[in-house]
Design an enzyme around this catalytic site. Structure first.
Site, PDB file in Angstrom:
ATOM      1  N   ASP A 121       0.825  -1.200   0.000  1.00 38.63           N
ATOM      2  CA  ASP A 121       0.000   0.000   0.000  1.00 38.63           C
ATOM      3  C   ASP A 121       0.865   1.257   0.000  1.00 38.63           C
ATOM      4  O   ASP A 121       1.913   1.304   0.642  1.00 38.63           O
ATOM      5  CB  ASP A 121      -0.889  -0.030   1.259  1.00 38.63           C
ATOM      6  CG  ASP A 121      -1.803   1.165   1.358  1.00 38.63           C
ATOM      7  OD1 ASP A 121      -2.726   1.266   0.528  1.00 38.63           O
ATOM      8  OD2 ASP A 121      -1.592   2.004   2.253  1.00 38.63           O
ATOM      9  N   GLU A 171       1.239  -0.371  -5.132  1.00 37.41           N
ATOM     10  CA  GLU A 171       0.274   0.664  -5.489  1.00 37.41           C
ATOM     11  C   GLU A 171       1.052   1.962  -5.676  1.00 37.41           C
ATOM     12  O   GLU A 171       1.468   2.597  -4.695  1.00 37.41           O
ATOM     13  CB  GLU A 171      -0.775   0.835  -4.389  1.00 37.41           C
ATOM     14  CG  GLU A 171      -1.793   1.920  -4.713  1.00 37.41           C
ATOM     15  CD  GLU A 171      -2.463   2.508  -3.488  1.00 37.41           C
ATOM     16  OE1 GLU A 171      -3.607   2.976  -3.617  1.00 37.41           O
ATOM     17  OE2 GLU A 171      -1.836   2.528  -2.399  1.00 37.41           O
TER      18      GLU A 171
END
Length: 514
Positions: A213, A250
């Protein structure tokens, strides 16, 4: 069902170029009646996932956290009690592996939650943990604001948060919000803590990899090289435990910014492609898209395929083995079904495009039944509809859905009985891809047509090729096909036929020809 619509005993697709299914555990399947999805529910639904044809699952955060989304972790080596026990999760991983399904978990290391013991001790000025985070006094923050030199990706003072709500006192840095203080990766102790956490999940729990993330934000944007080097080091550390560890990042940024991250993160999500597919279907033209700031815009004069080829070339210059993770929507975006206005045929053709392009396709849970949802975030993470409400003992009820309900959507069990359902279309496409080395491993070249309403391309591998054509409009279009040595591998609808003059492709239809 045609023979080619069935999953092969031995798939021709090769992980990690297989199909991955993203799951928000909280909304998936409730095994114990407490309203919340759980690990035992995941285990019970493994046969469904195997039958669908997915080759891996990515689980959104499963670690303890005070928030429903769990992106503010308070313990990196445990699981949230709402989801079950660590042993129940290990059992899920083991049962998934028995079905040749890989397990990837969200690893949120850019920041912790404010309830994490590290931050609790840091705010108390513990000599060890104080430097695990980034601190500044108010005067320094104000000076940086004035000089537009604030640490981070923007000079927004809202990224600095007053400690104990004292506006005149010390501030800590949290790029996303005050409940998520950023870790200080200049501190070697922090880096070592993170490496040990990753190794724990790989060795003790046997997960296959991580979705990383906020990978762009480990260091401030102006320290891009430090970001790239960190991920190279992270991957090297993880490979000490599992040589084939799968890492996907990401990095929501333009291609020129995101490409260098592939030096350490061999897979990245292709946001540009997702927006291009959506834009093409909404505009009924085969156009590309680019990220512009925090949003995206159509790229005039560039087709979807041209944009994809440019994008892949840029990434492969950084890493020849780069894995292009393709998707339609995910847990941070309005669902593809809602973005296409619930239009059943456009939802189907979006899937047809996704599964016939190169890359490693990701399905957001419920896309295979056409789930709907628009922000705020809880409404793009609504409960999966397994059956009609009175028969759905495993449907989660942690929140009342606004978009995906029995009145707006046909639940899975009903779609299984309908050969024209979105679910049936997904099953057909997944089997097609898993039966095809060309679609999984092949190159792509654009075919220019007279109509911008056609999206056409050739997929080639080892001297064999497939012709893929999608009609993005509601009007039938004729595509000329010369010669007679052609075989229709897949068409949706199945009534599309080739003749000596070519092929008439109905509105919102797709065909794959060998």
């Amino acid at each position: 069902m045609k023979e080619t619509d069935k999953l092969p005993d031995k798939p021709l697709s090769v992980w990690p170029l297989g199909i991955t299914y993203e799951i928000f555990v909280q909304s998936f399947y409730d095994s114990n009646g407490d309203r919340i999805g759980d690990f035992n529910g995941l285990t019970q639904k493994l046969d469904y996932l195997a039958d669908l044809g997915v080759e891996a699952v990515w689980l959104m955060p499963i670690m303890p956290s005070p928030s429903y989304h769990k992106y503010d972790v308070t313990n990196y080596i445990e699981v949230h009690e709402d989801y079950g026990t660590l042993q129940e999760f290990k059992n899920f991983v083991e049962k998934a592996h028995e079905r040749d399904i890989k397990v990837i978990i969200d690893l949120v290391i850019n920041h912790t939650g404010i309830g994490h013991p590290w931050f609790v001790k840091a705010r108390q000025k513990d000599p060890i943990y104080r430097d695990y985070y980034i601190w500044s006094d108010l005067d320094s923050v104000a000076e940086q604001i004035n000089k537009k030199e604030v640490t981070g990706d923007s000079d927004n003072i809202l990224q600095w948060h007053a400690l104990d709500e004292d506006p005149e006192g010390e501030h800590y840095y949290g790029f996303f919000w005050g409940g998520m203080p950023d870790l200080n990766f200049d501190n070697p102790k922090v880096r070592e803590e993170i490496y040990q956490i990753g190794k724990y999940w790989l060795s003790e729990i046997d997960v296959d990899g991580f979705r990383l993330d906020a990978a762009k934000h480990i260091y401030p944007e102006e320290r891009a090289t430090d970001n790239h080097n960190f991920w190279k080091e992270f991957r090297s550390e993880m490979q000490q435990v599992k040589e084939d560890v799968y890492l996907i990042g990401e990095v929501w940024a333009p291609t020129e910014v995101s490409a260098p991250f592939t030096q350490g993160l061999p897979a990245l999500f292709n946001f540009d492609l997702a927006y291009s597919i959506i834009g093409s279907l909404k505009n009924e033209r085969s156009v590309s898209a680019v990220i512009a700031g925090s949003s995206w815009e159509l790229e005039e004069g560039v087709t979807l395929i041209e944009g994809l080829i440019r994008n892949e070339a840029a990434f492969r210059r950084q890493n020849p083995d780069f894995i292009n993770a393709t998707f339609l929507s995910n847990h941070d975006q309005n669902r593809i079904g809602s973005m296409l206005g619930g239009h059943q045929e456009k939802i189907k053709i979006a899937a047809s495009i996704l599964f016939t392009l190169p890359g490693s396709p990701y399905i957001y849970y419920g896309e295979e039944i056409g789930m709907l949802g628009q922000k705020p975030d809880p409404y793009i993470r609504e409960p999966f509809l397994w059956d009609i409400k009175k028969e759905d003992s495993g449907r989660t009820t942690w929140q009342r859905p606004s978009y995906s309900t029995d009145t707006t959507l046909m639940p899975l069990q009903q779609q299984k009985k309908d050969d024209n359902s979105i679910y049936a279309h997904y099953k057909k496409l997944i089997a097609l891809r898993r039966n095809s080395e060309i679609l999984t491993l092949g190159d792509i070249s654009e075919i220019v047509t007279e109509s911008m309403g056609l999206l056409a391309y050739r997929r080639s591998y080892h001297n064999e090729s497939l012709l893929v054509i999608h009609n993005l409009t509601d009007t039938a279009i004729t595509y000329p096909v010369e010669g007679n040595s052609y075989e229709v591998i897949m068409s949706a609808p199945e009534t599309i036929k080739l003749d000596k003059d070519g092929v008439v492709i109905p509105g919102y239809a797709s065909i794959v020809v060998k």
